[in-house]
Design an enzyme around this catalytic site. Structure first.
Site, mmCIF file in Angstrom:
data_model
loop_
_atom_site.group_PDB
_atom_site.id
_atom_site.type_symbol
_atom_site.label_atom_id
_atom_site.label_comp_id
_atom_site.label_asym_id
_atom_site.label_seq_id
_atom_site.Cartn_x
_atom_site.Cartn_y
_atom_site.Cartn_z
ATOM 1 C CE LYS A 51 25.222 44.801 63.703
ATOM 2 N NZ LYS A 51 26.759 44.782 64.121
ATOM 3 N N GLY A 76 24.489 30.595 67.441
ATOM 4 C CA GLY A 76 23.932 30.716 68.708
ATOM 5 C C GLY A 76 22.326 30.944 68.864
ATOM 6 N N GLY A 104 30.120 31.746 64.914
ATOM 7 C CA GLY A 104 31.067 32.382 63.978
ATOM 8 C C GLY A 104 31.832 31.394 62.944
ATOM 9 N NE ARG A 130 29.578 26.766 71.812
ATOM 10 C CZ ARG A 130 29.864 27.785 71.493
ATOM 11 N NH1 ARG A 130 30.768 28.425 72.232
ATOM 12 N NH2 ARG A 130 29.539 28.252 70.244
HETATM 13 C C1 3PG Z 1 31.563 30.951 70.056
HETATM 14 O O1 3PG Z 1 30.937 31.311 71.171
HETATM 15 O O2 3PG Z 1 31.219 31.281 68.972
HETATM 16 C C2 3PG Z 1 32.870 30.703 70.258
HETATM 17 O O3 3PG Z 1 33.154 30.219 71.580
HETATM 18 C C3 3PG Z 1 34.090 31.658 69.756
HETATM 19 O O4 3PG Z 1 34.016 32.808 70.756
HETATM 20 P P1 3PG Z 1 34.581 34.133 70.306
HETATM 21 O O5 3PG Z 1 33.643 34.897 69.180
HETATM 22 O O6 3PG Z 1 34.675 35.003 71.663
HETATM 23 O O7 3PG Z 1 35.863 34.083 69.645
#
Ligand code: 3PG
Length: 397
Positions: free
Chosen positions: A197, A350, A373, A35
């Site tokens: 899930k 991830g 997300g 990142r």
């Molecule tokens: C992630 O790792 O998906 C982003 O940095 C967002 O993090 P968060 O889900 O804690 O908002």
């Protein structure tokens, strides 16, 4: 939205939101700096164009309090090494001391602000906090795709408060790949959705139904679909409240002519333990006190055949509990199937990303998103707050 390339940055204070939420080990060493590396083109561009660079990011979820283990200090060091230039870390994000240090920045100099989430105002998208951040800058750049689904002050509020706001190169690249894959894809378009899930991916599955030619479901979420077909899943993880909805979704897919693939065999164990005894069984024969923890070899072959003629592949979520060796083969074999294909392959999330890195196949995937997300939210067909605040996905030139 505008691109950073459209702006004159010379001598300007350029506030850049990045996502440096990188994984750390127990000694605060960065275990994967992807990142950070991914935003270097934007940061270098600003420095090369004589901007006064102010970088901001969150790290983890400190819940509005200062948590030393979540300081951006390790990031400042790594970024400095990558840019071959020392990176100063401010003690906070707003206030007289930060204002003073930002005011003293010369052209092509930079400062990194401390973790934004040490302030409760950040996640609340507090207007005063957003204004204070905006006051640090002449120009705001969002290059934080991975957090752009969050309507937080540094992502959303600040974009609306800065005189000029634009997207950085990473944000533009992420949106471009996504569009290519889902809005105007070369067909067949195959989506592979896995993970634990079904509840967290249901919106994405529903949206994908109107876009894909084939839908492949793996991971524990496949269990709810298998249950809806009447299979006995033993002690496997099933979200009972979603079994009916999963069945309906499958029926809808079939009605709409989408090829729908589920596991035909699974790796089972009595417990989630690296040393547990394992067996491979057809989904019809899962023993009563065992649980499915990975897809089996017949399923891997079936899925490989299903993606063989794909022209576009979108993948999110592992095929099993790949973090344990005994249950990783399904995910690893999927990595190779995707890597071997000639399709445009876009992978996000991830866990999926970790699986690809661990097999060393990164270069054989067309694009690996930095978002988890945020990527999922795009799969759901929902706009990202940070992108909306810049004026939406269309690049205005
Ligand atoms: C992630 O790792 O998906 C982003 O940095 C967002 O993090 P968060 O889900 O804690 O908002």
């Amino acid at each position: 939205m505008r691109s950073i390339k459209e702006l004159n940055l010379e001598g300007k204070r350029v506030l850049v939101r990045v996502d440096f939420n990188v994984p750390l080990d127990e000694h605060q060493n960065i275990t994967d700096d992807t990142r950070i590396r991914e935003v270097l083109p934007t940061l270098r561009y600003i420095l090369d164009h004589k901007g006064r660079l102010v970088i901001m990011s969150h790290m983890g979820r400190p819940k509005g309090k200062r948590v030393e283990e979540l300081s951006l200090a390790p990031v400042a060091k790594r970024l400095g090494r990558l840019l071959e230039q020392e990176v100063d870390l401010a003690a906070g994000c707003v206030g007289p001391e930060v204002e003073d240090r930002v005011g003293k920045l010369g052209e092509a100099e930079m400062i990194l602000l401390e973790n934004l989430r040490f302030y409760p105002e950040e996640e609340k998208n507090d207007p005063q906090f957003a204004k204070k951040l905006a006051n640090l800058a002449d120009v705001y750049i969002n290059d934080a795709f991975a957090v752009s689904h969050r309507a937080h002050a540094s992502v959303e509020g600040v974009a609306r408060n800065c005189a000029e706001a634009a997207a950085g190169f990473l944000l533009i690249k992420e949106l471009k790949y996504f569009k290519e894959a889902l809005e105007n894809p070369r067909r067949p378009l195959v989506a592979i959705i896995g993970g634990a899930k079904v509840s967290s991916k249901f919106g994405a599955l529903e949206n994908l139904l109107s876009r894909v030619d084939k839908l492949i479901i793996g991971g524990a979420m496949a269990n709810s679909f298998l249950k809806s077909m009447g299979f006995d899943l033993g002690r496997s993880k099933v979200e009972d409240e979603l079994v009916e909805a999963a069945g309906e979704l499958r029926q809808r897919a079939i009605r709409e002519g989408i090829k729908f693939y589920l596991p035909v065999d699974v790796v089972v164990a009595r417990e989630v333990d690296p040393k547990a005894e394992t067996k491979i069984v057809p989904v019809q024969e899962i023993p009563a006190d065992w649980m499915a923890l990975d897809i089996g070899p017949a399923t891997s072959r079936l899925f490989a055949e299903a993606i063989y003629n794909a022209k576009t592949i979108v993948w999110n979520g592992p095929m099993g509990m790949f973090e344990i060796d005994a249950f990783s083969r399904g995910t690893v074999s999927m990595v190779y199937s995707v890597a071997d294909s000639y399709a445009l392959s876009i992978v996000g999330g991830g866990d999926t990303d970790v699986a690809i890195h661990s097999t060393g196949q990164t270069d054989r995937i067309s694009y690996i998103s930095t978002g988890g997300g945020a990527f999922l939210q795009l799969l759901e067909g929902k706009p990202l707050s940070g992108v909306e605040a810049l004026g939406g996905t269309e690049i205005v030139e």
